[in-house]
Design a protein around this motif. Structure first.
Motif, PDB file in Angstrom:
ATOM      1  N   GLN A  67      38.503  32.945  46.820  1.00 20.99           N
ATOM      2  CA  GLN A  67      37.964  31.601  47.032  1.00 20.99           C
ATOM      3  C   GLN A  67      38.479  30.609  45.990  1.00 20.99           C
ATOM      4  O   GLN A  67      38.635  29.418  46.280  1.00 20.99           O
ATOM      5  CB  GLN A  67      36.438  31.647  47.063  1.00 20.99           C
ATOM      6  CG  GLN A  67      35.905  32.349  48.301  1.00 20.99           C
ATOM      7  CD  GLN A  67      34.405  32.256  48.456  1.00 20.99           C
ATOM      8  OE1 GLN A  67      33.730  31.415  47.864  1.00 20.99           O
ATOM      9  NE2 GLN A  67      33.843  33.155  49.269  1.00 20.99           N
ATOM     10  N   GLN A  68      38.758  31.089  44.791  1.00 21.00           N
ATOM     11  CA  GLN A  68      39.392  30.233  43.788  1.00 21.00           C
ATOM     12  C   GLN A  68      40.717  29.679  44.300  1.00 21.00           C
ATOM     13  O   GLN A  68      40.986  28.478  44.233  1.00 21.00           O
ATOM     14  CB  GLN A  68      39.685  31.035  42.519  1.00 21.00           C
ATOM     15  CG  GLN A  68      38.659  30.958  41.418  1.00 21.00           C
ATOM     16  CD  GLN A  68      39.193  31.592  40.153  1.00 21.00           C
ATOM     17  OE1 GLN A  68      39.622  32.744  40.139  1.00 21.00           O
ATOM     18  NE2 GLN A  68      39.167  30.855  39.072  1.00 21.00           N
ATOM     19  N   LEU A  69      41.559  30.572  44.789  1.00 19.89           N
ATOM     20  CA  LEU A  69      42.884  30.168  45.249  1.00 19.89           C
ATOM     21  C   LEU A  69      42.791  29.256  46.462  1.00 19.89           C
ATOM     22  O   LEU A  69      43.537  28.276  46.582  1.00 19.89           O
ATOM     23  CB  LEU A  69      43.723  31.403  45.566  1.00 19.89           C
ATOM     24  CG  LEU A  69      44.219  32.128  44.305  1.00 19.89           C
ATOM     25  CD1 LEU A  69      44.514  33.587  44.585  1.00 19.89           C
ATOM     26  CD2 LEU A  69      45.454  31.436  43.745  1.00 19.89           C
ATOM     27  N   LYS A  70      41.861  29.534  47.350  1.00 23.43           N
ATOM     28  CA  LYS A  70      41.680  28.662  48.508  1.00 23.43           C
ATOM     29  C   LYS A  70      41.201  27.276  48.072  1.00 23.43           C
ATOM     30  O   LYS A  70      41.655  26.252  48.604  1.00 23.43           O
ATOM     31  CB  LYS A  70      40.693  29.287  49.498  1.00 23.43           C
ATOM     32  CG  LYS A  70      41.258  30.482  50.250  1.00 23.43           C
ATOM     33  CD  LYS A  70      40.259  31.015  51.273  1.00 23.43           C
ATOM     34  CE  LYS A  70      40.868  32.114  52.122  1.00 23.43           C
ATOM     35  NZ  LYS A  70      39.916  32.632  53.143  1.00 23.43           N
ATOM     36  N   ALA A  71      40.294  27.238  47.094  1.00 23.86           N
ATOM     37  CA  ALA A  71      39.811  25.949  46.588  1.00 23.86           C
ATOM     38  C   ALA A  71      40.926  25.157  45.930  1.00 23.86           C
ATOM     39  O   ALA A  71      40.881  23.923  45.877  1.00 23.86           O
ATOM     40  CB  ALA A  71      38.664  26.174  45.601  1.00 23.86           C
ATOM     41  N   PRO A 204      34.072  23.209  39.939  1.00 23.07           N
ATOM     42  CA  PRO A 204      33.181  24.354  39.720  1.00 23.07           C
ATOM     43  C   PRO A 204      33.082  25.181  41.002  1.00 23.07           C
ATOM     44  O   PRO A 204      32.886  24.637  42.087  1.00 23.07           O
ATOM     45  CB  PRO A 204      31.836  23.696  39.389  1.00 23.07           C
ATOM     46  CG  PRO A 204      32.163  22.275  39.029  1.00 23.07           C
ATOM     47  CD  PRO A 204      33.361  21.924  39.848  1.00 23.07           C
ATOM     48  N   LEU A 205      33.252  26.491  40.872  1.00 20.95           N
ATOM     49  CA  LEU A 205      33.212  27.362  42.047  1.00 20.95           C
ATOM     50  C   LEU A 205      31.944  28.200  42.028  1.00 20.95           C
ATOM     51  O   LEU A 205      31.670  28.914  41.068  1.00 20.95           O
ATOM     52  CB  LEU A 205      34.432  28.289  42.072  1.00 20.95           C
ATOM     53  CG  LEU A 205      34.508  29.216  43.289  1.00 20.95           C
ATOM     54  CD1 LEU A 205      34.891  28.430  44.540  1.00 20.95           C
ATOM     55  CD2 LEU A 205      35.504  30.348  43.055  1.00 20.95           C
ATOM     56  N   LEU A 206      31.176  28.112  43.099  1.00 21.33           N
ATOM     57  CA  LEU A 206      30.012  28.959  43.289  1.00 21.33           C
ATOM     58  C   LEU A 206      30.303  29.873  44.474  1.00 21.33           C
ATOM     59  O   LEU A 206      30.503  29.401  45.601  1.00 21.33           O
ATOM     60  CB  LEU A 206      28.756  28.112  43.550  1.00 21.33           C
ATOM     61  CG  LEU A 206      28.370  27.153  42.414  1.00 21.33           C
ATOM     62  CD1 LEU A 206      27.177  26.305  42.829  1.00 21.33           C
ATOM     63  CD2 LEU A 206      28.055  27.932  41.140  1.00 21.33           C
ATOM     64  N   LEU A 207      30.354  31.164  44.230  1.00 25.36           N
ATOM     65  CA  LEU A 207      30.736  32.117  45.262  1.00 25.36           C
ATOM     66  C   LEU A 207      29.757  32.107  46.424  1.00 25.36           C
ATOM     67  O   LEU A 207      28.552  32.226  46.242  1.00 25.36           O
ATOM     68  CB  LEU A 207      30.812  33.536  44.680  1.00 25.36           C
ATOM     69  CG  LEU A 207      31.075  34.657  45.700  1.00 25.36           C
ATOM     70  CD1 LEU A 207      32.476  34.534  46.293  1.00 25.36           C
ATOM     71  CD2 LEU A 207      30.873  36.016  45.044  1.00 25.36           C
TER      72      LEU A 207
END
Length: 263
Positions: A67-71, A204-207
């Motif tokens: 999801q980091q890479l997609k974001a 900021p990434l929230l899984l």
């Protein structure tokens, strides 16, 4: 978590007792037990080629890296590099649970990867596929400065909080820094950047776990394209030690708590 189905809710039709599965009890957790209740919407089959330890590591750490890479704008993991997404990326804390997946997934996407880690893990991170590796304790590593002088199109930030003043000089014009450990300061910085329409931005990434992503990660592991490195294994009776090691922040790969039983 990874385990075997022993009982099903009345509305679950795609699983049966005895099935080996990978799951996550989101958002409450609940994996440190001999029995755990998991939602069918976040439970997927574990392929025979994927060990229980590998399976247990995917729903949180590998999903976060994906999801980091997609974001950051990565849309394809076929090695093409993606014409519209980032080309040069930085992965911080690249030897850790999330970071070691982020390096591998970035390489699957065909990206040039610069990574930071401690001196003892430089070879390990190179072995994951990183093109350039920095010891975070050196002056260059502290500045996150690529040895080749490249600016980063995106940063997968898996390390503790880092001042924005460190990121800004090494970022390309419209680069996001996707932070998996956001605090209050990070949230405030992100909000300020949004209202000022800043091109460089903290994200900021929230899984939020997704079943289709868990299935894809399990398949990549089955094919040998994604590997899980297990730092250490602990029996359930020593789960407190496992947590302490995790909180210490110096594990190489994943820490696994095992209930006993088959892989």
């Amino acid at each position: 978590m990874s385990g075997e189905v022993v009982e099903l809710g009345s509305d679950v039709t795609d699983l049966k007792p005895g099935d080996k599965v990978i799951s996550i009890s989101f958002p409450t957790g609940g994996g440190l037990a001999e029995y755990a209740v998991a939602p069918a919407s976040l439970t997927v089959a574990r392929p025979p080629e994927v060990s229980a330890a590998e399976g247990a590591s995917l729903p949180t750490a590998a999903s976060t890296a994906l999801q980091q890479l997609k974001a950051a704008g990565v849309s394809s993991f076929d090695g093409s590099g993606g014409s519209n997404g980032p080309r040069n990326v930085l992965v911080t804390a690249a030897s850790g649970g999330v970071g070691h997946y982020a390096v591998q997934l970035a390489k699957l996407a065909g990206l040039h990867v610069t990574a930071t880690c401690g001196a003892r893990n430089l070879g390990f991170v190179r072995g994951l596929g990183a093109d350039e590796v920095l010891d975070y304790k050196t002056p260059e590593g502290a500045r996150l400065q690529s040895p080749s002088g490249r600016k980063y199109d995106a940063v997968m930030h898996c390390a503790p909080a880092t001042p924005w003043s460190v990121f800004a000089p090494v970022l390309a014009d419209e680069a996001p820094v996707v932070d998996v450990t956001p605090g209050i300061a990070a949230a405030a910085k992100s909000f300020l950047q949004k209202v000022t329409l800043a091109k460089q931005r903290l994200v900021p990434l929230l899984l939020i776990p997704r079943k289709e992503e868990m299935e894809w990660l399990a398949d990549m592991t089955r094919q040998g394209k994604l590997k899980t490195v297990v730092d250490s294994r602990y029996p359930l009776s020593r789960a407190q030690e496992a947590w302490a090691k995790s909180i210490g922040g110096h594990a190489t790969g994943k820490i696994v708590v095992e209930m006993g039983g088959e892989e």
